[in-house]
Write a protein that holds these residues in place. Structure first.
Motif, PDB file in Angstrom:
ATOM      1  N   UNK A   1     101.480  24.038  33.996  1.00  0.00           N
ATOM      2  CA  UNK A   1     101.493  25.387  33.403  1.00  0.00           C
ATOM      3  C   UNK A   1     100.295  26.189  33.930  1.00  0.00           C
ATOM      4  N   UNK A   2     100.506  27.421  34.339  1.00  0.00           N
ATOM      5  CA  UNK A   2      99.457  28.260  34.893  1.00  0.00           C
ATOM      6  C   UNK A   2      98.481  28.677  33.799  1.00  0.00           C
ATOM      7  N   UNK A   3      97.201  28.864  34.200  1.00  0.00           N
ATOM      8  CA  UNK A   3      96.204  29.372  33.271  1.00  0.00           C
ATOM      9  C   UNK A   3      96.500  30.829  32.932  1.00  0.00           C
ATOM     10  N   UNK A   4      96.146  31.243  31.703  1.00  0.00           N
ATOM     11  CA  UNK A   4      96.382  32.623  31.285  1.00  0.00           C
ATOM     12  C   UNK A   4      95.256  33.515  31.784  1.00  0.00           C
ATOM     13  N   UNK A   5      95.614  34.672  32.304  1.00  0.00           N
ATOM     14  CA  UNK A   5      94.628  35.615  32.809  1.00  0.00           C
ATOM     15  C   UNK A   5      94.674  36.904  31.977  1.00  0.00           C
ATOM     16  N   UNK A   6      93.502  37.515  31.781  1.00  0.00           N
ATOM     17  CA  UNK A   6      93.441  38.789  31.079  1.00  0.00           C
ATOM     18  C   UNK A   6      92.341  39.658  31.669  1.00  0.00           C
ATOM     19  N   UNK A   7      92.449  40.962  31.420  1.00  0.00           N
ATOM     20  CA  UNK A   7      91.535  41.919  32.046  1.00  0.00           C
ATOM     21  C   UNK A   7      91.313  43.099  31.110  1.00  0.00           C
ATOM     22  N   UNK A   8      90.048  43.477  30.912  1.00  0.00           N
ATOM     23  CA  UNK A   8      89.756  44.691  30.155  1.00  0.00           C
ATOM     24  C   UNK A   8      90.171  45.914  30.953  1.00  0.00           C
ATOM     25  N   UNK A   9      90.589  46.953  30.251  1.00  0.00           N
ATOM     26  CA  UNK A   9      91.032  48.172  30.926  1.00  0.00           C
ATOM     27  C   UNK A   9      89.911  48.794  31.759  1.00  0.00           C
ATOM     28  N   UNK A  10      88.677  48.623  31.290  1.00  0.00           N
ATOM     29  CA  UNK A  10      87.549  49.287  31.959  1.00  0.00           C
ATOM     30  C   UNK A  10      86.885  48.420  33.015  1.00  0.00           C
ATOM     31  N   UNK A  11      87.436  47.256  33.314  1.00  0.00           N
ATOM     32  CA  UNK A  11      86.788  46.335  34.240  1.00  0.00           C
ATOM     33  C   UNK A  11      87.769  45.850  35.309  1.00  0.00           C
ATOM     34  N   UNK A  12      87.233  45.536  36.465  1.00  0.00           N
ATOM     35  CA  UNK A  12      88.054  44.970  37.540  1.00  0.00           C
ATOM     36  C   UNK A  12      88.042  43.444  37.499  1.00  0.00           C
ATOM     37  N   UNK A  13      87.218  42.890  36.622  1.00  0.00           N
ATOM     38  CA  UNK A  13      87.098  41.440  36.541  1.00  0.00           C
ATOM     39  C   UNK A  13      88.284  40.837  35.798  1.00  0.00           C
ATOM     40  N   UNK A  14      88.840  39.777  36.319  1.00  0.00           N
ATOM     41  CA  UNK A  14      89.941  39.061  35.671  1.00  0.00           C
ATOM     42  C   UNK A  14      89.408  37.753  35.097  1.00  0.00           C
ATOM     43  N   UNK A  15      89.598  37.577  33.787  1.00  0.00           N
ATOM     44  CA  UNK A  15      89.163  36.368  33.095  1.00  0.00           C
ATOM     45  C   UNK A  15      90.316  35.367  33.036  1.00  0.00           C
ATOM     46  N   UNK A  16      89.966  34.101  32.923  1.00  0.00           N
ATOM     47  CA  UNK A  16      90.971  33.041  32.875  1.00  0.00           C
ATOM     48  C   UNK A  16      90.753  32.141  31.669  1.00  0.00           C
ATOM     49  N   UNK A  17      91.838  31.805  30.983  1.00  0.00           N
ATOM     50  CA  UNK A  17      91.810  30.811  29.913  1.00  0.00           C
ATOM     51  C   UNK A  17      92.442  29.531  30.426  1.00  0.00           C
ATOM     52  N   UNK A  18      91.852  28.397  30.044  1.00  0.00           N
ATOM     53  CA  UNK A  18      92.411  27.114  30.474  1.00  0.00           C
ATOM     54  C   UNK A  18      93.536  26.659  29.553  1.00  0.00           C
ATOM     55  N   UNK A  19      93.765  27.399  28.458  1.00  0.00           N
ATOM     56  CA  UNK A  19      94.857  27.097  27.540  1.00  0.00           C
ATOM     57  C   UNK A  19      95.804  28.284  27.493  1.00  0.00           C
ATOM     58  N   UNK A  20      96.966  28.079  26.914  1.00  0.00           N
ATOM     59  CA  UNK A  20      97.973  29.135  26.905  1.00  0.00           C
ATOM     60  C   UNK A  20      98.461  29.412  25.484  1.00  0.00           C
ATOM     61  N   UNK A  21      97.814  30.335  24.771  1.00  0.00           N
ATOM     62  CA  UNK A  21      98.264  30.715  23.426  1.00  0.00           C
ATOM     63  C   UNK A  21      99.685  31.279  23.479  1.00  0.00           C
ATOM     64  N   UNK A  22     100.413  31.149  22.370  1.00  0.00           N
ATOM     65  CA  UNK A  22     101.815  31.559  22.345  1.00  0.00           C
ATOM     66  C   UNK A  22     102.011  32.986  21.855  1.00  0.00           C
ATOM     67  N   UNK A  23     101.118  33.480  21.011  1.00  0.00           N
ATOM     68  CA  UNK A  23     101.299  34.803  20.420  1.00  0.00           C
ATOM     69  C   UNK A  23     100.129  35.715  20.736  1.00  0.00           C
ATOM     70  N   UNK A  24     100.335  37.007  20.512  1.00  0.00           N
ATOM     71  CA  UNK A  24      99.264  37.992  20.715  1.00  0.00           C
ATOM     72  C   UNK A  24      98.081  37.683  19.804  1.00  0.00           C
ATOM     73  N   UNK A  25      98.367  37.304  18.562  1.00  0.00           N
ATOM     74  CA  UNK A  25      97.301  36.991  17.609  1.00  0.00           C
ATOM     75  C   UNK A  25      96.431  35.844  18.100  1.00  0.00           C
ATOM     76  N   UNK A  26      97.060  34.795  18.605  1.00  0.00           N
ATOM     77  CA  UNK A  26      96.308  33.658  19.129  1.00  0.00           C
ATOM     78  C   UNK A  26      95.491  34.058  20.357  1.00  0.00           C
ATOM     79  N   UNK A  27      96.086  34.878  21.206  1.00  0.00           N
ATOM     80  CA  UNK A  27      95.389  35.356  22.406  1.00  0.00           C
ATOM     81  C   UNK A  27      94.128  36.123  22.044  1.00  0.00           C
ATOM     82  N   UNK A  28      94.229  37.000  21.074  1.00  0.00           N
ATOM     83  CA  UNK A  28      93.094  37.832  20.691  1.00  0.00           C
ATOM     84  C   UNK A  28      91.903  36.996  20.241  1.00  0.00           C
TER      85      UNK A  28
END
Length: 316
Positions: A1-28
């Motif tokens: 399973x691929x790592x989850x990636x996220x990015x702030x609107x104001x940044x070019x940096x992409x962050x990575x999570x080693x786990x994969x939450x299932x819902x928006x609430x868990x992601x937050x």
């Protein structure tokens, strides 16, 4: 399973999570830990379509990297903007929360300003934010709102895009918001049955709704109690939340205005709410209506009881 990636609107940096939450609430919660903030100041968004995803929304089917908007936990007012005049929404002269003056001359707290702006653009889908004071209705410039609500760069980017998006779509009689995900759906000719391609892809099966009443589409659908049933499901399924400034837990995040029954979502800060449709001020926790600008259950930062989930079939 691929790592989850996220990015702030104001940044070019992409962050990575080693786990994969299932819902928006868990992601937050995971994103907040990664960024060193609290999860209720984070929203998972779609900048292109002007959508803030609900906490219960599943992550599967959303484009990556996930776009996130980080909010301001402490909205401050420059000393030269502070006023002692009552907040235009709360109308309580004894309220101790710092207030500032808008360009039209009326006062408001930065939290109420941000909440009112967000509700106007997200819930009412308006293309302008205007003073809610009776007989004023002055239009506020987005730059003024961003400055006086002490908005983060993420918030500024998202809501400036959202106000432009609303302007483009406000007079378009061939589009309608999906009642499930908020995505704008195109109407084909004059048919009432509308298909949301986002929800259809996410659910793995067709998701259709009624153009008129926004209720889920069923065979032999009629716009009668189906609309109320859909409305009731929204209230029943609304996640419970904590109203931070009053430290009240277990409050449904979506309520009907006790006066006009307009659907309202609590965004942040205190329990005091003003309906953007009929301007009634009430407590989002106990649902008591303000009298002469004051809540019967106490000030914005005082605890009170939590009213049960409302029933749309009950008479007012």
């Amino acid at each position: 399973m691929k790592n989850m990636m996220f990015q702030q609107l104001s940044s070019s940096r992409i962050h990575t999570l080693t786990e994969n939450p299932l819902s928006v609430s868990e992601c937050k919660k995971k994103f907040a830990a990664k960024l060193g903030t609290q999860h209720y100041y984070i929203e998972v968004v779609n900048l292109e379509d002007g959508i803030i995803y609900e906490n219960e929304r599943e992550i599967q089917g959303l484009s990556t990297p996930l776009q996130i908007m980080v909010g301001n936990p402490d909205r401050k007012i420059p000393s030269y903007l502070v006023t002692t005049e009552p907040d235009m929404i709360m109308q309580d002269e004894d309220d101790e929360e710092p207030r500032l003056k808008m360009s039209c001359g009326h006062a408001i707290t930065p939290y109420n300003l941000f909440g009112y702006m967000k509700s106007t653009l997200m819930c009412d889908v308006k293309s302008a934010v205007c003073c809610p004071t009776t007989d004023c209705n002055a239009e506020w410039d987005m730059r003024e709102i961003a400055k006086k609500a002490d908005m983060t760069e993420d918030e500024r980017i998202f809501f400036e895009r959202k106000i432009s998006f609303n302007l483009v779509n406000q007079d378009n009689n061939s589009t309608s918001e999906c009642p499930s995900c908020g995505h704008f759906c195109q109407r084909q000719q004059d048919v009432l049955r509308i298909r949301c391609i986002i929800c259809t892809k996410k659910n793995g099966g067709a998701f259709d709704f009624c153009w008129n009443c926004k209720a889920p589409w069923f065979t032999d659908h009629k716009c009668s109690n189906k609309e109320l049933e859909a409305f009731q499901r929204i209230l029943n399924d609304a996640p419970l939340k904590k109203i931070d400034m009053s430290e009240i837990e277990g409050v449904p995040s979506k309520r009907m205005c006790p006066n006009c029954r307009y659907l309202i979502e609590h965004l942040q800060a205190c329990k005091t709410m003003q309906c953007t449709k009929c301007k009634t001020v009430f407590c989002f926790s106990c649902l008591k209506v303000a009298v002469n600008g004051r809540l019967p259950c106490g000030n914005y930062n005082q605890k009170c009881t939590v009213a049960r989930v409302q029933n749309v079939f009950e008479a007012q």
